[in-house]
Design a protein around this motif. Structure first.
Motif, PDB file in Angstrom:
ATOM      1  N   LEU A 153       0.865  -1.185   0.000  1.00 17.61           N
ATOM      2  CA  LEU A 153       0.000   0.000   0.000  1.00 17.61           C
ATOM      3  C   LEU A 153       0.900   1.233   0.000  1.00 17.61           C
ATOM      4  CD1 LEU A 153      -2.488  -1.132   2.812  1.00 17.61           C
ATOM      5  CD2 LEU A 153      -2.784  -1.413   0.344  1.00 17.61           C
TER       6      LEU A 153
ATOM      7  N   LYS B 183       1.463   5.354  -0.605  1.00 18.17           N
ATOM      8  CA  LYS B 183       0.726   6.627  -0.560  1.00 18.17           C
ATOM      9  C   LYS B 183       0.679   7.295  -1.923  1.00 18.17           C
ATOM     10  CE  LYS B 183       0.133  10.730   2.320  1.00 18.17           C
ATOM     11  NZ  LYS B 183       0.604  11.445   3.534  1.00 18.17           N
TER      12      LYS B 183
ATOM     13  N   TYR C  70      -2.253   5.202  -3.594  1.00 15.36           N
ATOM     14  CA  TYR C  70      -3.635   5.237  -3.119  1.00 15.36           C
ATOM     15  C   TYR C  70      -4.229   6.637  -3.008  1.00 15.36           C
ATOM     16  CZ  TYR C  70      -1.706   5.699   1.743  1.00 15.36           C
ATOM     17  OH  TYR C  70      -1.051   6.084   2.900  1.00 15.36           O
ATOM     18  N   THR C  71      -3.422   7.670  -3.186  1.00 15.35           N
ATOM     19  CA  THR C  71      -3.968   9.026  -3.200  1.00 15.35           C
ATOM     20  C   THR C  71      -4.388   9.446  -4.614  1.00 15.35           C
ATOM     21  OG1 THR C  71      -1.705   9.870  -3.376  1.00 15.35           O
ATOM     22  CG2 THR C  71      -2.703   9.832  -1.173  1.00 15.35           C
TER      23      THR C  71
ATOM     24  N   TYR D 147      -5.518  -2.824  -4.363  1.00 18.45           N
ATOM     25  CA  TYR D 147      -6.144  -2.111  -3.253  1.00 18.45           C
ATOM     26  C   TYR D 147      -7.580  -2.584  -3.044  1.00 18.45           C
ATOM     27  CZ  TYR D 147      -2.079   0.928  -3.322  1.00 18.45           C
ATOM     28  OH  TYR D 147      -0.796   1.401  -3.232  1.00 18.45           O
TER      29      TYR D 147
ATOM     30  N   TYR E  72      -3.510   4.486   5.227  1.00 19.60           N
ATOM     31  CA  TYR E  72      -4.455   3.984   4.222  1.00 19.60           C
ATOM     32  C   TYR E  72      -5.631   3.266   4.896  1.00 19.60           C
ATOM     33  CZ  TYR E  72      -6.488   1.206   0.486  1.00 19.60           C
ATOM     34  OH  TYR E  72      -7.378   0.640  -0.387  1.00 19.60           O
TER      35      TYR E  72
ATOM     36  N   GLN F  91      -9.665   4.300   4.561  1.00 20.02           N
ATOM     37  CA  GLN F  91     -10.659   3.389   4.006  1.00 20.02           C
ATOM     38  C   GLN F  91     -11.580   2.788   5.067  1.00 20.02           C
ATOM     39  OE1 GLN F  91     -11.159   3.029   0.781  1.00 20.02           O
ATOM     40  NE2 GLN F  91      -9.448   4.403   0.330  1.00 20.02           N
TER      41      GLN F  91
END
Length: 255
Positions: free
Chosen positions: A130, A132, A135-136, A148, A172, A176
């Motif tokens: 994961l 950053k 996932y951003t 993800y 993360y 979520q």
């Protein structure tokens, strides 16, 4: 097995052959006797290799059926056996620098400590990544978006009692909603033990939550060999078993 299947492909030459007319009107017992006599008559005098080939062909449907039934029974028995073994702990490790170097003995020792090693299984997943900078991004801009989604789906299915991660992964999980607030998840005694180790991050609604326990610097954390020093544990299991793991694991780590 392949050699046997090759033998079944081509029917050997017969000395005689029963027709449907020969068997018409006969009882099942008489048909069986007549077929047995015909088989004996046909194979008499055959060389051993030819006889074996003929018998393999003659009983091919029975042999193939027996093989299939046996294979299904074995697979089913293994599945039932594996499904009947209780799970001591199920955990995920996020952003491990080298899953092959992860020290699985650490969690094995924990299971032994709580008396759930012999006769139990330990489930682990050390391959979760994961980042950053991934996932951003928007879904269509993230080349690894499926990873993800898979992690989110697996987490939501209560597959992990505990998630071991660095701050990047903990953030993360908070974003979520993959966590239970520590103040409501842990009993008061255990909660007091980690009061000064609580990691706070913003959740899906933008509010801040106590979402992880910072175990950095503990002997437990140092022994994991995850490739980073900022180590957090997140709890997201709904089952009673998962909550028991959370309590006992914290007490095991912070002794």
């Amino acid at each position: 097995m392949r050699e046997m299947m090759d033998e079944l492909k081509e029917k050997p030459k017969e000395a005689t052959q029963l027709s449907n007319l020969d068997l018409n009107g006969l009882s099942l017992k008489e048909r069986h006797r007549l077929k047995k006599e015909n088989l004996k008559f046909t194979t008499d005098g055959m060389p051993m290799g030819t006889k074996v080939k003929y018998l393999l062909y003659y009983y091919k449907e029975f042999l193939i059926g027996l093989f299939v039934v046996t294979a299904v029974a074995v697979v089913l028995a293994i599945s039932i056996y594996k499904g009947s073994i209780p799970v001591a702990v199920s955990y995920a490790v996020v952003n491990c620098s080298d899953p092959n170097e992860f020290n699985y003995d650490v969690m094995d020792d924990y299971a032994k400590h709580i008396g759930k090693y012999e006769g139990y299984k330990i489930k682990s997943d050390t391959s979760i990544v994961l980042r950053k900078d991934e996932y951003t991004k928007e879904y269509e801009e993230n080349a690894n978006s499926q990873n993800y989604i898979m992690f989110l789906t697996t987490s939501m299915a209560n597959s992990y009692d505990v998630i071991i991660t660095n701050e990047e992964g903990a953030e993360y999980c908070a974003m979520q909603g993959i966590f239970y607030p520590l103040e409501v998840y842990l009993d008061s005694t255990v909660y007091r033990k980690i009061k000064d180790r609580i990691y706070v991050a913003k959740g899906m609604d933008g509010a801040e939550y106590e979402c992880a326990v910072d175990i950095s610097g503990t002997d437990f954390a140092k022994s994991l060999n995850v490739g980073y020093e900022d180590i957090y544990i997140v709890f997201f299991g709904e089952e009673k078993h998962s909550k028991e793991v959370a309590q006992s694991l914290i007490e095991y780590i912070i002794r």
